[in-house]
Design a protein around this motif. Structure first.
Motif, PDB file in Angstrom:
ATOM      1  N   ASN A 102      -5.642   2.415  17.923  1.00  0.00           N
ATOM      2  CA  ASN A 102      -6.404   3.100  18.989  1.00  0.00           C
ATOM      3  C   ASN A 102      -5.891   4.541  19.397  1.00  0.00           C
ATOM      4  OD1 ASN A 102      -8.768   2.822  20.672  1.00  0.00           O
ATOM      5  ND2 ASN A 102      -7.543   2.464  22.431  1.00  0.00           N
ATOM      6  N   GLU A 103      -4.679   4.654  19.265  1.00  0.00           N
ATOM      7  CA  GLU A 103      -3.981   5.875  19.496  1.00  0.00           C
ATOM      8  C   GLU A 103      -4.176   6.737  18.606  1.00  0.00           C
ATOM      9  OE1 GLU A 103      -2.348   6.273  22.654  1.00  0.00           O
ATOM     10  OE2 GLU A 103      -3.270   4.329  23.270  1.00  0.00           O
ATOM     11  N   ALA A 122      -2.422  -0.012  18.547  1.00  0.00           N
ATOM     12  CA  ALA A 122      -1.597   1.219  17.792  1.00  0.00           C
ATOM     13  C   ALA A 122      -2.698   2.026  17.154  1.00  0.00           C
ATOM     14  CB  ALA A 122      -0.606   0.653  16.931  1.00  0.00           C
ATOM     15  N   THR A 133      -5.843   9.716  15.924  1.00  0.00           N
ATOM     16  CA  THR A 133      -6.825  10.558  15.770  1.00  0.00           C
ATOM     17  C   THR A 133      -6.594  11.253  14.763  1.00  0.00           C
ATOM     18  OG1 THR A 133      -8.105  12.248  16.957  1.00  0.00           O
ATOM     19  CG2 THR A 133      -5.676  11.999  17.487  1.00  0.00           C
TER      20      THR A 133
END
Length: 297
Positions: free
Chosen positions: A258-259, A256, A261
């Protein structure tokens, strides 16, 4: 209750008496006792008015033994009873005999219920025992007949290789496999298993049916080992499941994150995100320390 002396030759047996077997040896012993002490408890009879005779309701063994002992008259209680009352009295007396096998006692309970419509509680009151005792006896009828015939009553005494009512209660738990019940009964007799050992054997067979052949031939001291092995295997499976779930949670969190930004977030959003990441970093460091402590690093 009036007791009168009646000549033994004016008393006849009841051919409809539910008891069909008489132990000649015990009858002789009773006759010897009667010679020394007389009849301590009178028998019960009903009058046969048309012929001046009396038919035995209860006490046929005492009458036979008295005749064998040479008595010409015996004490009797004379009662007027209908056929159903006679049958009930006979069944109750037979079931109170000490030499009656548990299975015969169970059959007697069924006969008593059939003839009187009595419930298990009613029968318990008639016999002066607990309803649970009646229920346990009736359970014996669910066993294969060849096992039931071997059961003996040994209250408060070592089984010593006999198949007792307590053993039977555990063997009954294997009702889905009569052959296995017979093999357990044979182990009880051959190895003189206690009820506790029988309980462990039956539980091991129920919990590990795939190992039944191995368990049935194992020494008694190994029965609990199968139970412990089963428990340890269950604990290992539970631990493996917990391990996998913990790792899955961390990996799901990592996926999660890693998604995420920061591109396009407002200054306030960026500050909130950094604060949240600090909280996560603190949690991760805490979990790492706990893991190190568990691993004794």
């Amino acid at each position: 209750m009036e007791v009168r002396l009646i000549p033994t030759d004016r008393i006849v047996e009841d051919t409809g008496q539910p008891r069909t077997h008489t132990d000649e040896e015990s009858l002789t012993e009773l006759a010897d006792s009667i010679k020394r002490h007389g009849i301590l408890n009178p028998i019960t009879v009903v009058p046969l008015h048309n012929v001046g005779m009396y038919r035995i309701v209860t006490g046929e063994r005492r009458w036979r033994a008295a005749t064998l002992a040479g008595l010409t008259e015996i004490p009797c209680v004379v009662r007027e009873l209908d056929p159903e009352e006679i049958r009930t009295q006979q069944l109750i007396e037979n079931m109170q005999r000490e030499d009656l096998s548990p299975l015969d006692r169970a059959r007697g309970i069924v006969a008593l219920q059939d003839s009187t419509g009595a419930t298990a509680r009613d029968v318990a009151a008639m016999l002066g025992v607990s309803e649970r005792t009646v229920s346990n006896l009736l359970d014996l009828l669910d066993l294969p007949a060849d096992i039931g015939e071997q059961i003996v009553s040994k209250p408060n005494r070592p089984a010593d290789g006999d198949l007792t009512e307590k053993h039977a209660r555990f063997i009954k738990q294997l009702a889905d496999d009569p052959d296995q019940q017979r093999r357990v009964a044979e182990r009880v007799r051959q190895d003189r298993l206690s009820t506790a050992e029988t309980a462990s054997l039956v539980r091991a067979l129920r919990e590990s049916p795939e190992l039944s052949e191995e368990i049935l031939t194992a020494p008694p001291e190994a029965f609990t080992g199968y139970l412990k092995a089963k428990e340890q295997a269950a604990q290992s499976r539970a631990m493996a499941k917990a391990d996998a779930e913990a790792v899955d949670v961390v990996r799901a969190c990592a996926a999660a994150l890693n998604e995420l930004t920061p591109v396009g977030l407002s200054p306030d959003g960026l500050r909130s995100l950094r604060a949240a990441l600090e909280e996560i970093r603190a949690l991760i460091e805490s979990l790492e320390r706990e893991c190190a402590m568990e691993l004794a690093e």
